[in-house]
Motif scaffolding. Structure first.
Motif, PDB file in Angstrom:
ATOM      1  N   VAL A   1       0.865  -1.187   0.000  1.00 23.05           N
ATOM      2  CA  VAL A   1       0.000   0.000   0.000  1.00 23.05           C
ATOM      3  C   VAL A   1       0.896   1.230   0.000  1.00 23.05           C
ATOM      4  O   VAL A   1       1.793   1.363   0.838  1.00 23.05           O
ATOM      5  N   LEU A   2       0.651   2.141  -0.961  1.00 22.60           N
ATOM      6  CA  LEU A   2       1.445   3.363  -1.041  1.00 22.60           C
ATOM      7  C   LEU A   2       0.792   4.526  -0.299  1.00 22.60           C
ATOM      8  O   LEU A   2       1.478   5.435   0.154  1.00 22.60           O
ATOM      9  N   GLY A   3      -0.518   4.517  -0.196  1.00 24.31           N
ATOM     10  CA  GLY A   3      -1.196   5.608   0.495  1.00 24.31           C
ATOM     11  C   GLY A   3      -2.682   5.569   0.223  1.00 24.31           C
ATOM     12  O   GLY A   3      -3.188   4.731  -0.523  1.00 24.31           O
ATOM     13  N   ALA A   4      -3.400   6.508   0.822  1.00 22.86           N
ATOM     14  CA  ALA A   4      -4.854   6.605   0.659  1.00 22.86           C
ATOM     15  C   ALA A   4      -5.246   8.068   0.731  1.00 22.86           C
ATOM     16  O   ALA A   4      -4.566   8.881   1.366  1.00 22.86           O
ATOM     17  N   GLY A   5      -6.357   8.405   0.050  1.00 24.25           N
ATOM     18  CA  GLY A   5      -6.838   9.777   0.050  1.00 24.25           C
ATOM     19  C   GLY A   5      -8.339   9.821  -0.123  1.00 24.25           C
ATOM     20  O   GLY A   5      -9.025   8.801  -0.009  1.00 24.25           O
ATOM     21  N   GLY A   6      -8.856  11.020  -0.424  1.00 20.42           N
ATOM     22  CA  GLY A   6     -10.290  11.183  -0.555  1.00 20.42           C
ATOM     23  C   GLY A   6     -10.883  10.432  -1.719  1.00 20.42           C
ATOM     24  O   GLY A   6     -12.058  10.046  -1.698  1.00 20.42           O
ATOM     25  N   MET A   7     -10.087  10.202  -2.770  1.00 18.17           N
ATOM     26  CA  MET A   7     -10.602   9.536  -3.963  1.00 18.17           C
ATOM     27  C   MET A   7     -10.465   8.022  -3.901  1.00 18.17           C
ATOM     28  O   MET A   7     -11.223   7.303  -4.539  1.00 18.17           O
ATOM     29  N   GLY A   8      -9.495   7.529  -3.161  1.00 19.23           N
ATOM     30  CA  GLY A   8      -9.302   6.072  -3.131  1.00 19.23           C
ATOM     31  C   GLY A   8      -7.988   5.692  -2.481  1.00 19.23           C
ATOM     32  O   GLY A   8      -7.387   6.473  -1.734  1.00 19.23           O
ATOM     33  N   LYS A   9      -7.510   4.492  -2.807  1.00 22.38           N
ATOM     34  CA  LYS A   9      -6.310   3.936  -2.213  1.00 22.38           C
ATOM     35  C   LYS A   9      -5.307   3.607  -3.313  1.00 22.38           C
ATOM     36  O   LYS A   9      -5.710   3.175  -4.406  1.00 22.38           O
ATOM     37  N   VAL A  10      -4.025   3.802  -3.025  1.00 23.23           N
ATOM     38  CA  VAL A  10      -2.977   3.596  -4.024  1.00 23.23           C
ATOM     39  C   VAL A  10      -2.114   2.409  -3.608  1.00 23.23           C
ATOM     40  O   VAL A  10      -1.668   2.324  -2.447  1.00 23.23           O
ATOM     41  N   TYR A  11      -1.880   1.501  -4.573  1.00 20.53           N
ATOM     42  CA  TYR A  11      -1.111   0.282  -4.315  1.00 20.53           C
ATOM     43  C   TYR A  11       0.102   0.217  -5.227  1.00 20.53           C
ATOM     44  O   TYR A  11       0.114   0.784  -6.327  1.00 20.53           O
ATOM     45  N   LEU A  12       1.114  -0.496  -4.754  1.00 21.08           N
ATOM     46  CA  LEU A  12       2.289  -0.791  -5.574  1.00 21.08           C
ATOM     47  C   LEU A  12       2.103  -2.141  -6.246  1.00 21.08           C
ATOM     48  O   LEU A  12       1.670  -3.111  -5.615  1.00 21.08           O
ATOM     49  N   SER A  13       2.422  -2.191  -7.539  1.00 23.89           N
ATOM     50  CA  SER A  13       2.380  -3.455  -8.261  1.00 23.89           C
ATOM     51  C   SER A  13       3.490  -3.424  -9.310  1.00 23.89           C
ATOM     52  O   SER A  13       4.308  -2.484  -9.345  1.00 23.89           O
ATOM     53  N   TYR A  14       3.514  -4.434 -10.162  1.00 19.90           N
ATOM     54  CA  TYR A  14       4.554  -4.548 -11.188  1.00 19.90           C
ATOM     55  C   TYR A  14       3.936  -5.005 -12.495  1.00 19.90           C
ATOM     56  O   TYR A  14       2.946  -5.760 -12.510  1.00 19.90           O
ATOM     57  N   THR A  15       4.524  -4.545 -13.594  1.00 26.33           N
ATOM     58  CA  THR A  15       4.133  -5.056 -14.897  1.00 26.33           C
ATOM     59  C   THR A  15       4.727  -6.456 -15.066  1.00 26.33           C
ATOM     60  O   THR A  15       5.609  -6.861 -14.301  1.00 26.33           O
ATOM     61  N   PRO A  16       4.257  -7.215 -16.060  1.00 26.99           N
ATOM     62  CA  PRO A  16       4.859  -8.549 -16.280  1.00 26.99           C
ATOM     63  C   PRO A  16       6.359  -8.497 -16.502  1.00 26.99           C
ATOM     64  O   PRO A  16       7.072  -9.453 -16.191  1.00 26.99           O
ATOM     65  N   GLY A  17       6.856  -7.359 -17.023  1.00 27.27           N
ATOM     66  CA  GLY A  17       8.297  -7.232 -17.230  1.00 27.27           C
ATOM     67  C   GLY A  17       9.059  -6.751 -16.018  1.00 27.27           C
ATOM     68  O   GLY A  17      10.280  -6.564 -16.096  1.00 27.27           O
ATOM     69  N   GLY A  18       8.380  -6.521 -14.890  1.00 25.71           N
ATOM     70  CA  GLY A  18       9.064  -6.148 -13.653  1.00 25.71           C
ATOM     71  C   GLY A  18       9.156  -4.668 -13.382  1.00 25.71           C
ATOM     72  O   GLY A  18       9.829  -4.260 -12.429  1.00 25.71           O
ATOM     73  N   ARG A  19       8.479  -3.811 -14.167  1.00 20.89           N
ATOM     74  CA  ARG A  19       8.518  -2.373 -13.898  1.00 20.89           C
ATOM     75  C   ARG A  19       7.494  -2.035 -12.822  1.00 20.89           C
ATOM     76  O   ARG A  19       6.326  -2.426 -12.925  1.00 20.89           O
ATOM     77  N   PRO A  20       7.878  -1.276 -11.782  1.00 20.09           N
ATOM     78  CA  PRO A  20       6.906  -0.926 -10.740  1.00 20.09           C
ATOM     79  C   PRO A  20       5.877   0.076 -11.257  1.00 20.09           C
ATOM     80  O   PRO A  20       6.202   0.980 -12.039  1.00 20.09           O
ATOM     81  N   ILE A  21       4.636  -0.073 -10.816  1.00 17.65           N
ATOM     82  CA  ILE A  21       3.559   0.836 -11.185  1.00 17.65           C
ATOM     83  C   ILE A  21       2.744   1.166  -9.935  1.00 17.65           C
ATOM     84  O   ILE A  21       2.779   0.432  -8.949  1.00 17.65           O
ATOM     85  N   ALA A  22       2.030   2.264 -10.000  1.00 10.25           N
ATOM     86  CA  ALA A  22       1.125   2.668  -8.918  1.00 10.25           C
ATOM     87  C   ALA A  22      -0.309   2.527  -9.424  1.00 10.25           C
ATOM     88  O   ALA A  22      -0.653   3.076 -10.478  1.00 10.25           O
ATOM     89  N   ILE A  23      -1.131   1.784  -8.688  1.00 11.15           N
ATOM     90  CA  ILE A  23      -2.519   1.548  -9.082  1.00 11.15           C
ATOM     91  C   ILE A  23      -3.423   2.257  -8.084  1.00 11.15           C
ATOM     92  O   ILE A  23      -3.386   1.963  -6.890  1.00 11.15           O
ATOM     93  N   LYS A  24      -4.213   3.184  -8.581  1.00  7.05           N
ATOM     94  CA  LYS A  24      -5.156   3.907  -7.731  1.00  7.05           C
ATOM     95  C   LYS A  24      -6.525   3.288  -7.906  1.00  7.05           C
ATOM     96  O   LYS A  24      -7.111   3.330  -8.996  1.00  7.05           O
ATOM     97  N   VAL A  25      -7.064   2.708  -6.839  1.00  8.73           N
ATOM     98  CA  VAL A  25      -8.386   2.093  -6.850  1.00  8.73           C
ATOM     99  C   VAL A  25      -9.376   3.096  -6.276  1.00  8.73           C
ATOM    100  O   VAL A  25      -9.235   3.534  -5.134  1.00  8.73           O
ATOM    101  N   ILE A  26     -10.364   3.458  -7.072  1.00  9.64           N
ATOM    102  CA  ILE A  26     -11.319   4.480  -6.686  1.00  9.64           C
ATOM    103  C   ILE A  26     -12.256   3.943  -5.610  1.00  9.64           C
ATOM    104  O   ILE A  26     -12.657   2.780  -5.633  1.00  9.64           O
ATOM    105  N   ARG A  27     -12.619   4.794  -4.681  1.00 11.22           N
ATOM    106  CA  ARG A  27     -13.544   4.403  -3.608  1.00 11.22           C
ATOM    107  C   ARG A  27     -14.851   3.884  -4.191  1.00 11.22           C
ATOM    108  O   ARG A  27     -15.355   4.389  -5.194  1.00 11.22           O
TER     109      ARG A  27
END
Length: 626
Positions: free
Chosen positions: A29-55
Motif C-alpha cells: 500500500v502506497l497511500g490513501a486519500g479522498g478519492m481512493g487507495k494507491v497500491y504498488l504493483s509490477y508489470t509482467p516485465g518487472g517495472r513498478p507501477i502505482a494503481i489507484k483504486v477508486i472508492r
C-alpha cells in the motif's frame, strides 16, 4: 528536520485490501486519500507501477463513471517528461482503477514535513518542472483542479505531477454534493473557492502556492478550519514574510487575485530563469538537497519485490460412489478415489430408488457381469458426473435418463432382505396413484378460482376489467378520490436562452424573460435560468423554483425517470454539459420537464445564449405550498 528513514513508506496489505487488481498482483500500500487507495504493483516485465483504486462510493455513482471515463481518455494523451503517464485502467469494472508509472520519490508535502523548506534554486527547478507538466496537461484539455504538494512527487531528475483531471470526475457528483470535498482548501484559487470556477489560471495560482510552500515550509494562507482558510484566500493577501527575495516576482504574479493578471505558463518559466541569474536552470541529479535525495535512494532500496504468483490449485477431486458390499479379496481400486480416499465423500448405501450398485464378485455367479463391466475408469475420468447426478452403478452402458431432474433421497424403510443386493431380484415398483392425484388437482383448481373470484372488485365482476386510458391508471384513492392521471407531454425545440434570462414551464410557449433582481441577480423565481457572472466568467444552468438532476448516459429522460432520480441540485455548471446532455427539472409548481442541452453561442457572436429542447409535463405533481 530529521533525515532518518521514513517509516511506513510501503505498508503491507490488510485483510480488506484486494490481492489482485485488473490482473496485477499487489505488493504493498502506497497511500490513501479522498478519492481512493494507491497500491504498488509490477508489470509482467518487472517495472513498478502505482494503481489507484477508486472508492466504491464514487464507483457506484453513474455520473462519476461517465466523467471518469472521459478524464482517463484525456489523461492517456498526456505524455510529458514531468508527469507520471497513465499505462492502464478499468473504468467499467465494479471498482474503477487507474495505473500509472511508479515514481520512486517522496511527495513535496512529505519532503517538506521531514526535511524542511527547499533552497531557492531547488524551488525554481521545481516551478519550472511543474510549469512544463501543466503545459502538457492543459494541452490535453485538462485542468488539474487539485494541484497541491501531495500531488507533486520529487524524482531524482525533476518533479512529477500526478492525479491530473481525476478531481473533475468527482466534482458535482451526488457524493461530493453531500459533503465529500475534492480539492485541498489551502491550495485553491479565489475563484475556485468562492464560485467553483475552474480555468487553466486556477492551476497557475496553485503553482504559486506550491512554490511558496516549498520555499517557506508552510502555506502562505495559514492553517486551521477549511472555511477560515478559504475566507483568507478569497479576501486577504498571502503572508510572504518568509519568502526569499528572488522568488517574490514569481510567487506574487501567480497569486494574483484576478485570474487575468496571472502569468501564462511560458511566462512562469521565463520568470524562473530570470530569478536564477547567470546560472541557467538545468535539471540534474543534484537539483534536490542531499537529505531529500537520500530519501529517494532509500525508497529504491526498500522497494518490495513483486508478489509471488501463487501455484495453480490442484483440481478438486471428483467424488466416487462406492458399493455397500465390501470389495472382493485381491480387488485394488483405481482412479481418483484410490489416489485420494480422504478427499471424496462416499455414500454408505445406495438410495432406495436407485438401481443396485455393482460390486466386483469374488467368484463368477449367475449375476456376474462380463469382463470389464463395472470397472472404474482410468485416472482422471470421473466415475460420477456430480453430486447432483449420482452414478447408478452402470457407467459403461447407456441407460435411460430418470423422469425427474433431481433425485430425492428418502429415508430407507423396511425392505425384504436381499433386495438391491447382487444375486437377488430388484425391489418391486410401488403402485402409482395417478387417479387420486388428478382428482385432487382438479378440486384444488376449482376452489382456487372460487376464492380468486370472491376477491375481485365488484366493478370487474361480469365486466371487461379494462382500466381507464391515460399515462397511468386512475384508481380509487383513500377517501373516495381518484389519483391524478399523467398529463400528455408538450415539446419545444431550439429555445435560445440569453445570459441572465429565465423560463417558466407554465408558459406556452416558454419565452425567455429578463427578471431584474437585487444585486445583479436576474433569475429569482424562474423554473429555469442561464446565468453568467461577468466578473468570474461563471456560467450556470439552474432553477430558482425547483430542483435539477443531471442524467447520466444510461438514463433516458422521461417522466418516470425524473420521478425516480434523487440526485438533486439547484445549479449545474455549463462545463458539465455537452450536446445532448439531459437534465430533469422538477418545478415547485408541479411541472416536470426534461431539458436537453443543444449547445451555446459561438465566441464571435454578439450575444451569449444557450440552446435547449424542452419536453414538459404540466401539473404532473401537486404544487408545493409555501
Amino acid at each position: 528536520m530529521s533525515s532518518a528513514p521514513s517509516p511506513g513508506i510501503f505498508q503491507p496489505l490488510k485483510a480488506d485490501d484486494p490481492e489482485v487488481v485488473g490482473g496485477y498482483r499487489l505488493a504493498a500500500v502506497l497511500g490513501a486519500g479522498g478519492m481512493g487507495k494507491v497500491y504498488l504493483s509490477y508489470t509482467p516485465g518487472g517495472r513498478p507501477i502505482a494503481i489507484k483504486v477508486i472508492r466504491s462510493e464514487f464507483g457506484e455513482d453513474p455520473e462519476f463513471r461517465r466523467r471518469f471515463q472521459q478524464e482517463v481518455r484525456s489523461a492517456e494523451r498526456v505524455q510529458g517528461l514531468y508527469t507520471a503517464p497513465v499505462i492502464d485502467s478499468d473504468t467499467e469494472g465494479a471498482q474503477p482503477w487507474l495505473a500509472t508509472a511508479y515514481v520512486p520519490g517522496p511527495s513535496l508535502a512529505h519532503a517538506v514535513a521531514h526535511h524542511g523548506a527547499l533552497p531557492p534554486r531547488s524551488v525554481l527547478l521545481l516551478a519550472v518542472g511543474v510549469a512544463e507538466a501543466l503545459t502538457v496537461i492543459h494541452g490535453a484539455g485538462i485542468v488539474h483542479r487539485d494541484l497541491k504538494p501531495a500531488n507533486v512527487l520529487l524524482a531524482s531528475d525533476g518533479p512529477r505531477v500526478i492525479d491530473f483531471g481525476i478531481a473533475r470526475a468527482a466534482d458535482t457528483t451526488a457524493l461530493t454534493s453531500t459533503g465529500v470535498s475534492i480539492g485541498t482548501p489551502a491550495f485553491m484559487a479565489p475563484e475556485q473557492a468562492s464560485a467553483g470556477t475552474i480555468t487553466p489560471a486556477t492551476d497557475v495560482f496553485a503553482l504559486g502556492q506550491i512554490a511558496a510552500f516549498a520555499a517557506i515550509g508552510s502555506s502562505v494562507y495559514g492553517d486551521g478550519p477549511s472555511h477560515a482558510v478559504l475566507y483568507r484566500i478569497v479576501h486577504e493577501a498571502p503572508d510572504l514574510g518568509g519568502l526569499p527575495e528572488e522568488l517574490r516576482p514569481l510567487v506574487t504574479r501567480c497569486l494574483s487575485r484576478d485570474p487575468a493578471d496571472r502569468p501564462a505558463l511560458t511566462e512562469v518559466i521565463a520568470l524562473c530563469n530570470e530569478a536564477a541569474g547567470t546560472e541557467p536552470l538545468r535539471q540534474g541529479e543534484d537539483w534536490l538537497p542531499r537529505a531529500v535525495a537520500g530519501s529517494i535512494t532509500e525508497r529504491v532500496q526498500l522497494l518490495p519485490a513483486p508478489a509471488p504468483t501463487p501455484p495453480p490449485r490442484p483440481a478438486a477431486p471428483v467424488p466416487t460412489e462406492v458399493s455397500a458390499q465390501p470389495p472382493a479379496p485381491g480387488y485394488t481400486p483405481t482412479g481418483l478415489a484410490a489416489a485420494a480416499p480422504h478427499a471424496a465423500p462416499t455414500h454408505a448405501a445406495a438410495p432406495t430408488h436407485a438401481a443396485p450398485t455393482q460390486a466386483a464378485p469374488a467368484q463368477p455367479g449367475p449375476n456376474t457381469p462380463p469382463p470389464g463391466y463395472g470397472t472404474p475408469p482410468p485416472y482422471g475420468q470421473p466415475t460420477q458426473p456430480s453430486y447432483q447426478q449420482p452414478s447408478y452403478g452402470y457407467p459403461q452402458q447407456p441407460r435411460p435418463q430418470p423422469a425427474y431432474a433431481q433425485p430425492t433421497y428418502s429415508q430407507p424403510g423396511p425392505t425384504q432382505p436381499g433386495w438391491g443386493q447382487p444375486g437377488y431380484p430388484p425391489a418391486p415398483a410401488k403402485p402409482k396413484r395417478t387417479g387420486l392425484i388428478v382428482t385432487l388437482s382438479v378440486v384444488g383448481a376449482v376452489i382456487g378460482l372460487a376464492v380468486l373470484g370472491s376477491l375481485l372488485p365488484d366493478s370487474d365482476k361480469g365486466g371487461t376489467g379494462a382500466q381507464p386510458k391515460g399515462g397511468s391508471s386512475a384508481s380509487a384513492a383513500p377517501g373516495g378520490s381518484e389519483q391524478r392521471t399523467d398529463p400528455q407531454p408538450v415539446a419545444y425545440k431550439g429555445i435560445d436562452v440569453p445570459e441572465n434570462h429565465q423560463l417558466m414551464l407554465a408558459d406556452n410557449p416558454p419565452r425567455p424573460a429578463k427578471k431584474e433582481g437585487g444585486g445583479g441577480v436576474m433569475y429569482d423565481g424562474g423554473d429555469l435560468y442561464y446565468y453568467r457572472d461577468s466578473m468570474f466568467g461563471d456560467e450556470k444552468f439552474g432553477s430558482a423554483n425547483g430542483k435539477l438532476v443531471l442524467l447520466n448516459n444510461a438514463e433516458k429522460g422521461s417522466l418516470e425517470t425524473c420521478r425516480a432520480v434523487t440526485r438533486f441540485t439547484e445549479k449545474i455548471g455549463l462545463d458539465q454539459l455537452t450536446d445532448g446532455s439531459q437534465v430533469c427539472v422538477l418545478s415547485d409548481a408541479g411541472h416536470i420537464a426534461v431539458a436537453t442541452f443543444r449547445g451555446r453561442s459561438g465566441a464571435k457572436e454578439p450575444s451569449r445564449y444557450i440552446t435547449l429542447d424542452l419536453q414538459i409535463w404540466r401539473n404532473a405533481e401537486e404544487a408545493k405550498k409555501d
